[in-house]
Design a protein around this motif. Structure first.
Motif, PDB file in Angstrom:
ATOM      1  N   UNK A  75       0.939  -1.107  -0.032  1.00  0.00           N
ATOM      2  CA  UNK A  75      -0.003   0.177   0.170  1.00  0.00           C
ATOM      3  C   UNK A  75       0.896   1.337   0.107  1.00  0.00           C
ATOM      4  N   UNK A  76       1.915   1.226   0.826  1.00  0.00           N
ATOM      5  CA  UNK A  76       2.571   2.250   0.721  1.00  0.00           C
ATOM      6  C   UNK A  76       3.298   2.534  -0.535  1.00  0.00           C
ATOM      7  N   UNK A  77       3.862   1.759  -1.223  1.00  0.00           N
ATOM      8  CA  UNK A  77       4.630   1.630  -2.632  1.00  0.00           C
ATOM      9  C   UNK A  77       3.377   2.348  -3.272  1.00  0.00           C
ATOM     10  N   UNK A  78       2.270   1.855  -3.396  1.00  0.00           N
ATOM     11  CA  UNK A  78       1.121   2.193  -4.356  1.00  0.00           C
ATOM     12  C   UNK A  78       0.755   3.701  -3.941  1.00  0.00           C
ATOM     13  N   UNK A  79       0.522   4.118  -2.782  1.00  0.00           N
ATOM     14  CA  UNK A  79       0.002   5.288  -2.522  1.00  0.00           C
ATOM     15  C   UNK A  79       0.863   6.401  -2.695  1.00  0.00           C
ATOM     16  N   UNK A  80       2.297   6.213  -2.248  1.00  0.00           N
ATOM     17  CA  UNK A  80       3.326   7.138  -2.588  1.00  0.00           C
ATOM     18  C   UNK A  80       3.537   7.374  -4.190  1.00  0.00           C
ATOM     19  N   UNK A  81       3.479   6.238  -4.724  1.00  0.00           N
ATOM     20  CA  UNK A  81       3.707   6.378  -6.228  1.00  0.00           C
ATOM     21  C   UNK A  81       2.689   7.131  -6.813  1.00  0.00           C
ATOM     22  N   UNK A  82       1.228   6.859  -6.378  1.00  0.00           N
ATOM     23  CA  UNK A  82       0.083   7.769  -7.022  1.00  0.00           C
ATOM     24  C   UNK A  82       0.360   8.978  -6.592  1.00  0.00           C
ATOM     25  N   UNK A  83       0.708   9.364  -5.421  1.00  0.00           N
ATOM     26  CA  UNK A  83       0.948  10.910  -5.046  1.00  0.00           C
ATOM     27  C   UNK A  83       2.247  11.501  -5.806  1.00  0.00           C
ATOM     28  N   UNK A 104      -7.185   0.017  -8.589  1.00  0.00           N
ATOM     29  CA  UNK A 104      -7.820  -0.234  -7.184  1.00  0.00           C
ATOM     30  C   UNK A 104      -6.816  -0.680  -6.159  1.00  0.00           C
ATOM     31  N   UNK A 105      -5.510  -0.267  -6.227  1.00  0.00           N
ATOM     32  CA  UNK A 105      -4.544  -0.553  -5.372  1.00  0.00           C
ATOM     33  C   UNK A 105      -4.412   0.427  -4.065  1.00  0.00           C
ATOM     34  N   UNK A 106      -5.026   1.452  -4.060  1.00  0.00           N
ATOM     35  CA  UNK A 106      -5.045   2.518  -2.860  1.00  0.00           C
ATOM     36  C   UNK A 106      -5.999   1.900  -1.837  1.00  0.00           C
ATOM     37  N   UNK A 107      -5.843   0.732  -1.109  1.00  0.00           N
ATOM     38  CA  UNK A 107      -6.540  -0.090  -0.234  1.00  0.00           C
ATOM     39  C   UNK A 107      -5.841  -0.615   0.639  1.00  0.00           C
ATOM     40  N   UNK A 108      -6.056  -0.962   1.657  1.00  0.00           N
ATOM     41  CA  UNK A 108      -5.391  -1.819   2.696  1.00  0.00           C
ATOM     42  C   UNK A 108      -5.918  -3.310   2.775  1.00  0.00           C
TER      43      UNK A 108
END
Length: 220
Positions: free
Chosen positions: A28-36, A46-50
């Motif tokens: 999630x950290x990879x995906x969230x920061x990558x998105x930001x 749909x990877x911005x989820x736990x």
């Protein structure tokens, strides 16, 4: 990730919970920061989820269960989809977010144990105590393991992002060699030559030092 040892059912359930939580937070950290940082793919897929089912690598998890090693999850992020401005630093942030999220999770659970107190901790059911301890140990292990600078581990990408362009090009040209070296170290961890497990040595000392410090803080 490497994991070994004889398990009873309580330990097995505890480890499964810990592995799923640690893997989910990492990806999630990879995906969230990558998105930001500008990569739209995590949001589109749909990877911005736990939800662990979204992030889990089923083949890697099966390998982990069977042989003690496997790529537990995946994150569809790429520097090529990020804006050109400060792209190298954007990519560094996205890649480093995974292992450092595990370190933060280990620190968080050390604080939780400290807040609970050792007397209360010892009165809790065994499975809760095991989960709390393993949350520190396994997340530190993931942190250290993922900083190894060999492809395809996060550490390789972190070094790649930190290097100046000419050295980064050289680093990328030797990506395949780095991968073969990584596989060789994995094989040696299962079949050590004269009892010499290089990967174990690389991982064990820093993992033990950080884990002992955090547990000492937690129960001190």
């Amino acid at each position: 990730m490497l994991l070994s040892g004889n398990l009873d059912i309580t330990q097995l359930i505890a480890r499964l919970v810990v592995v799923l939580v640690a893997m989910t937070v990492h990806e999630f950290a990879h995906n969230y920061v990558g998105w930001r940082m500008g990569d739209p793919t995590p949001a589109q897929t749909g990877r911005l989820t736990l939800n662990p089912l979204v992030h889990i690598n089923w083949i890697g998890m099966l390998m982990f269960v069977l042989v003690g090693f496997g790529i537990l999850g995946s994150a569809p992020i790429s520097p090529n989809r990020m804006p050109r401005e400060n792209r190298r630093w954007r990519w560094l942030a996205a890649v480093a977010a995974g292992p450092f999220s595990n370190l933060l999770l280990a620190i968080l659970f050390a604080f939780i144990i400290r807040l609970i107190g050792i007397r209360t901790l010892l009165s809790l059911p065994d499975i809760i105590v095991i989960i709390l301890e393993l949350m520190i140990q396994f997340n530190v292990l993931l942190f250290v393991f993922n900083l190894i600078p060999l492809f395809p581990i996060d550490g390789w990408q972190i070094v790649y992002a930190l290097l100046p362009p000419d050295l980064a090009a050289w680093w990328q040209r030797h990506q395949q060699t780095s991968y073969y070296l990584f596989i060789g170290l994995i094989l040696l961890s299962f079949f050590p030559i004269a009892g010499f497990n290089i990967l174990g040595i690389i991982i064990t000392q820093p993992t033990t030092a950080i884990t002992n410090w955090l547990i000492g803080f937690a129960i001190g």
